[in-house]
Write a protein that holds these residues in place. Sequence first.
Motif: not given
Length: 316
Positions: A1-7, A9-18, A23-29
Amino acid sequence: MTTTARLLQLLGLLQAQAVWTGEELADRLGVTTRSVRRDIDRLRELGYPVQSSRGTGGGYQLGAGRALPPLLLDQDEAVAVAVCLRLAAGGTVAGVGEAALRTMAKLDQVMPAAIRAHVAAVQEATVTVDYQAATVDSDALLALARAVRERHQARFDYTARDGAASYRRVEPYRLIATGRRWYLMAFDLDRDDWRSFRLDRMTEVRASTFGFTPREAPDAEEYIRRSVRSGWDNEATVRLQCGLPEVEDYVGRWGTLTAVDDGHCDLQVGSQNLDMMAWWLLRLPHDFEVLDNEELVAAYQRLATRTAQLAGAPSH
């Protein structure tokens, strides 16, 4: 996964949950916590207000003040959105039908031609049939969804099936849509126990500013099934003359099947309307015997009499 794609995905995760822990983010990514920290720093450099806190309940969360990037959908995602919006256009949430149609029109304007063609094919091939369903207030649904996501207590006025009115303070855990109705599974603070609530019986729904620590909760889907069954006015068990695998696709979630032997199984069903239960059971492609409800037997006797009269009536 490229850095841009990971960023992204990270934004999407931060929006999906408060709140997310590192550790949770590292596991998902699929990266290390050190990579997560670097990606968080990159988002901050781009102007996204990612906040962090330490201690129990701490972690990363996306603050207010900056919109997420434009919506990017691949072909499968675009088709999935189109299907969901088409269903929403004929759904159970008040005011959402018109909004869903407007959203489909906006997506059509910004999607590439190839993807637009696939979405158009789905829309043109789909017909939404209206059916009787309990409509819920969209503001109430959104307020409860935010309370579930942010782990805030909720309050509302509630009218029970027997007409009794009450004021409820709850810790909301899950929203469950059954197709005809929306339910909330929550811990009732005044009754010190788990409860299920129909959203169409709620008024004055509001989320409070009081947070809560999640309790060990029962399985939401199974809990709602049990709660719905306990509220039935009529229940019955019938013995089907077929093996369980032959009928489970027909029954789905509308009843509970128990295997008896290779050629028989028992089906437990319930309904507020006895005649509707009788009609529904008749749609099953196998013969059956009513085991424990004489009123259901009487309902079939009435149906048999009426059917015989109609069959013998002269045609016009």
